[in-house]
Design a protein around this motif. Structure first.
Motif, PDB file in Angstrom:
ATOM      1  N   SER A   1     -15.224   8.257 -23.311  1.00 38.72           N
ATOM      2  CA  SER A   1     -15.724   8.475 -21.953  1.00 38.72           C
ATOM      3  C   SER A   1     -17.252   8.472 -21.979  1.00 38.72           C
ATOM      4  O   SER A   1     -17.871   9.231 -22.726  1.00 38.72           O
ATOM      5  CB  SER A   1     -15.223   9.817 -21.427  1.00 38.72           C
ATOM      6  OG  SER A   1     -16.122  10.290 -20.439  1.00 38.72           O
ATOM      7  N   PRO A   2     -17.868   7.648 -21.129  1.00 36.76           N
ATOM      8  CA  PRO A   2     -19.343   7.629 -21.116  1.00 36.76           C
ATOM      9  C   PRO A   2     -19.902   8.970 -20.652  1.00 36.76           C
ATOM     10  O   PRO A   2     -20.976   9.386 -21.084  1.00 36.76           O
ATOM     11  CB  PRO A   2     -19.684   6.516 -20.124  1.00 36.76           C
ATOM     12  CG  PRO A   2     -18.462   6.311 -19.296  1.00 36.76           C
ATOM     13  CD  PRO A   2     -17.296   6.703 -20.146  1.00 36.76           C
ATOM     14  N   LEU A   3     -19.149   9.666 -19.784  1.00 37.49           N
ATOM     15  CA  LEU A   3     -19.652  10.939 -19.250  1.00 37.49           C
ATOM     16  C   LEU A   3     -19.730  12.007 -20.336  1.00 37.49           C
ATOM     17  O   LEU A   3     -20.675  12.787 -20.386  1.00 37.49           O
ATOM     18  CB  LEU A   3     -18.759  11.428 -18.110  1.00 37.49           C
ATOM     19  CG  LEU A   3     -18.865  10.630 -16.812  1.00 37.49           C
ATOM     20  CD1 LEU A   3     -17.855  11.109 -15.792  1.00 37.49           C
ATOM     21  CD2 LEU A   3     -20.274  10.719 -16.237  1.00 37.49           C
ATOM     22  N   VAL A   4     -18.733  12.003 -21.214  1.00 36.64           N
ATOM     23  CA  VAL A   4     -18.721  13.000 -22.290  1.00 36.64           C
ATOM     24  C   VAL A   4     -19.924  12.773 -23.216  1.00 36.64           C
ATOM     25  O   VAL A   4     -20.647  13.709 -23.577  1.00 36.64           O
ATOM     26  CB  VAL A   4     -17.381  12.923 -23.074  1.00 36.64           C
ATOM     27  CG1 VAL A   4     -17.429  13.783 -24.320  1.00 36.64           C
ATOM     28  CG2 VAL A   4     -16.220  13.342 -22.175  1.00 36.64           C
ATOM     29  N   LEU A   5     -20.152  11.507 -23.563  1.00 38.22           N
ATOM     30  CA  LEU A   5     -21.295  11.194 -24.440  1.00 38.22           C
ATOM     31  C   LEU A   5     -22.624  11.541 -23.777  1.00 38.22           C
ATOM     32  O   LEU A   5     -23.523  12.102 -24.405  1.00 38.22           O
ATOM     33  CB  LEU A   5     -21.311   9.704 -24.772  1.00 38.22           C
ATOM     34  CG  LEU A   5     -20.656   9.230 -26.050  1.00 38.22           C
ATOM     35  CD1 LEU A   5     -21.041   7.792 -26.310  1.00 38.22           C
ATOM     36  CD2 LEU A   5     -21.083  10.107 -27.219  1.00 38.22           C
ATOM     37  N   ALA A   6     -22.703  11.220 -22.484  1.00 40.39           N
ATOM     38  CA  ALA A   6     -23.960  11.459 -21.761  1.00 40.39           C
ATOM     39  C   ALA A   6     -24.235  12.956 -21.652  1.00 40.39           C
ATOM     40  O   ALA A   6     -25.379  13.394 -21.708  1.00 40.39           O
ATOM     41  CB  ALA A   6     -23.902  10.828 -20.377  1.00 40.39           C
ATOM     42  N   LYS A   7     -23.178  13.714 -21.490  1.00 47.68           N
ATOM     43  CA  LYS A   7     -23.347  15.159 -21.368  1.00 47.68           C
ATOM     44  C   LYS A   7     -23.939  15.724 -22.657  1.00 47.68           C
ATOM     45  O   LYS A   7     -24.798  16.595 -22.643  1.00 47.68           O
ATOM     46  CB  LYS A   7     -21.976  15.789 -21.090  1.00 47.68           C
ATOM     47  CG  LYS A   7     -22.103  17.109 -20.441  1.00 47.68           C
ATOM     48  CD  LYS A   7     -20.845  17.487 -19.726  1.00 47.68           C
ATOM     49  CE  LYS A   7     -21.187  18.687 -18.845  1.00 47.68           C
ATOM     50  NZ  LYS A   7     -20.091  19.197 -18.153  1.00 47.68           N
ATOM     51  N   LYS A   8     -23.470  15.191 -23.764  1.00 46.77           N
ATOM     52  CA  LYS A   8     -23.925  15.713 -25.049  1.00 46.77           C
ATOM     53  C   LYS A   8     -25.332  15.226 -25.412  1.00 46.77           C
ATOM     54  O   LYS A   8     -26.158  15.997 -25.894  1.00 46.77           O
ATOM     55  CB  LYS A   8     -22.902  15.291 -26.108  1.00 46.77           C
ATOM     56  CG  LYS A   8     -23.149  15.878 -27.455  1.00 46.77           C
ATOM     57  CD  LYS A   8     -21.901  15.951 -28.290  1.00 46.77           C
ATOM     58  CE  LYS A   8     -22.282  16.459 -29.668  1.00 46.77           C
ATOM     59  NZ  LYS A   8     -21.484  15.879 -30.711  1.00 46.77           N
ATOM     60  N   PHE A   9     -25.575  13.929 -25.188  1.00 46.65           N
ATOM     61  CA  PHE A   9     -26.836  13.351 -25.675  1.00 46.65           C
ATOM     62  C   PHE A   9     -27.836  13.002 -24.574  1.00 46.65           C
ATOM     63  O   PHE A   9     -28.988  12.686 -24.871  1.00 46.65           O
ATOM     64  CB  PHE A   9     -26.552  12.079 -26.474  1.00 46.65           C
ATOM     65  CG  PHE A   9     -25.783  12.320 -27.739  1.00 46.65           C
ATOM     66  CD1 PHE A   9     -26.442  12.649 -28.915  1.00 46.65           C
ATOM     67  CD2 PHE A   9     -24.397  12.222 -27.767  1.00 46.65           C
ATOM     68  CE1 PHE A   9     -25.748  12.873 -30.095  1.00 46.65           C
ATOM     69  CE2 PHE A   9     -23.687  12.441 -28.942  1.00 46.65           C
ATOM     70  CZ  PHE A   9     -24.363  12.774 -30.109  1.00 46.65           C
ATOM     71  N   GLY A  10     -27.366  13.001 -23.330  1.00 50.67           N
ATOM     72  CA  GLY A  10     -28.259  12.614 -22.226  1.00 50.67           C
ATOM     73  C   GLY A  10     -28.031  11.157 -21.823  1.00 50.67           C
ATOM     74  O   GLY A  10     -27.604  10.327 -22.629  1.00 50.67           O
TER      75      GLY A  10
END
Ligand code: MSP
Length: 479
Positions: free
Chosen positions: A302-311
């Protein structure tokens, strides 16, 4: 060329966005940001949206125990919100159940009909509901399955309306010859040309008794074949005030849908006597740790999960730098984490922090004390930006990112090799030259970050400060 129109494919709403979809949207967004910087905000129009009238939608709504309208409303919001959360700067979001789309579809179909290119006939063929298309035997794998969905296509026999695609075989070949850059990369063009040369057959463009979709304007017992209307979305979004962007339209798509965009769509436009878009760019697909992404394997990211963690910025730069735009490639969380640590936190973030801290220490943050604004520095900066621009004009996104990251590498190297923090103690005058160069690097990185790291960009601007003084340091990327 003073206006540009960029589009992503419109995504099917039968599932939520995964990182493959995000890849396409982030790439298009990056190009949109680049052109906005060059041409001004009002001269760029960036469209994305959702493809709703598909059989897959009906099945997905059923599976989710939702009325179709409710399901479509919910899922289109999921897609729109996801792009908003990922900082995708689309100017418009189109849904193919919208009135503006249905109206445009009716207009275009009427034009195609008036050109004598729609007729009724019987058709029997192998239909893959995953692809939403009939497949030729030559397109199936050795087990007779659709190679994309690994499913046996169903035999469909229907009396349908057809589009005279065969009529446009030579027209298309002439067009590709006249406009060799219409479809890039080159290898995709070869595939499409081979496909056209192998002979085009007319295609079925209506479905009898289909329960969902846009009514076929010439026979209410039929619905329009989803692809035949979905492609029209690119025109539906152009109200009167936007018509003038069409002549410089660039479709960004995945490689699996080139035939639709480079054979069927151009033929529809020829038939309707509408100019063709300027270009289609077909990017590759990526695997996760060498394996195709699939729900059954449970490796969908999920792109959202990655973005949440790394920005968001890290997600954008990390996936776009994994492999050249246009090629296939691989993505792995390990490589991504490593990229984040070395290039963002340890690279750009560290550089800004160190340089500005030193400037505070030795010059009280005062830039004026050593900025000579030498011609040579200005030249270096402008030349670097010109080289960078050229790469993005040619949609070489990864090469442009590499160029950007090299500035950061060069700057860190200069800092470490000169040990400027020591030099400043013994020879402040000499250290000024190094600091001046370092500041040029920071300015360059900041300028390009408007495109590649849009969320960090305002922070970077604050850190490098105004003409006289640098700002406060700040951790740009947490370790
Ligand atoms: N609805 C059609 C497009 C109609 S355009 C008039 C469709 N939708 S899709 O949701 O299935 O896929 C849209 C796009 O998602 C693909 O073209 C591609 O850009 C992107 N990708 C989907 N999976 C991907 C990967 N694994 N890797 C890279 N891109 C991927 O087709």
């Amino acid at each position: 060329m003073n206006k540009i129109y960029l589009t992503t494919p419109i995504y099917y709403v039968n599932d939520i966005p995964h990182i493959g979809h995000a890849y396409c949207s982030l790439a298009t967004d990056t190009l949109a940001r680049f052109w906005r910087k060059k041409l001004g905000k009002k001269n760029v129009f960036f469209l994305t949206g959702v493809d709703e009238n598909s059989q897959k939608t009906v099945e997905a709504a059923k599976k989710n125990n939702k009325e179709i309208d409710v399901y479509l409303e919910d899922m289109s919001q999921v897609w729109k919100k996801t792009w908003e959360e990922l900082n995708i700067s689309f100017d418009d979001f189109i849904r193919t159940t919208e009135k503006r789309h249905i109206n445009t579809v009716n207009k275009i179909l009427q034009k195609i009909y008036d050109a004598g290119d729609i007729y009724k006939s019987k058709y029997k063929g192998k239909y893959c509901s995953g692809c939403e298309k009939f497949l030729k035997d030559s397109e199936l794998d050795e087990n007779g399955l659709c190679p994309e969905h690994l499913k046996k296509p169903e035999i469909l026999e229907e009396e349908n309306y057809f589009f005279r695609l065969s009529k446009y075989e030579d027209v298309l070949l002439d067009f590709f010859e006249k406009y060799p850059d219409f479809l890039l990369p080159e290898k995709r063009k070869k595939e499409v040309l081979n496909f056209i040369k192998s002979g085009l057959e007319d295609i079925s463009i209506s479905r009898e008794n289909a329960k969902f979709g846009i009514d076929f304007p010439f026979d209410k017992n039929h619905k329009i074949y989803v692809w035949f209307e979905a492609l029209i979305n690119y025109l539906s979004a152009l109200g009167e005030d936007k018509k003038n962007v069409w002549q410089n339209t660039h479709h960004i798509i995945g490689k699996e849908i080139t035939k639709f965009h480079c054979v069927i769509w151009p033929a529809m436009l020829f038939s309707a006597k509408i100019d063709l878009p300027r270009s289609v760019f077909a990017h590759g697909f990526f695997t996760i740790n060498g394996i195709k992404m699939s729900k059954t394997l449970g490796n969908v990211i999920s792109p959202l999960v990655l973005a949440k963690k790394f920005g968001n910025d890290a997600l954008r730069l990390g996936i776009l730098s994994s492999f050249e735009f246009g090629n296939d490639g691989d993505f792995s969380i390990d490589n991504f984490t490593n990229f984040y640590r070395t290039k963002l936190a340890g690279g750009i973030g560290n550089l800004f922090n160190r340089v500005v801290t030193l400037l505070h220490k030795f010059f009280n943050g005062d830039k004026i004390l050593f900025i000579s604004n030498k011609e040579e520095n200005k030249k270096f900066k402008n030349q670097s930006l010109a080289n960078f621009d050229k790469l993005l004009e040619e949609k070489k996104i990864k090469a442009a990112i590499d160029f950007f990251l090299k500035i950061q590498d060069d700057a860190n190297k200069l800092l470490n090799e000169t040990e400027v923090w020591r030099l400043a103690k013994t020879n402040l005058e000499e250290s000024k030259k190094i600091f001046e160069k370092l500041l040029i690097y920071l300015e360059l990185i900041t300028e390009i970050s408007e495109i590649f790291l849009p969320e960090s960009f305002p922070e970077m601007k604050k850190i490098i400060g105004d003409e006289k003084k640098v700002g406060e340091t700040k951790i740009l990327y947490k370790n």
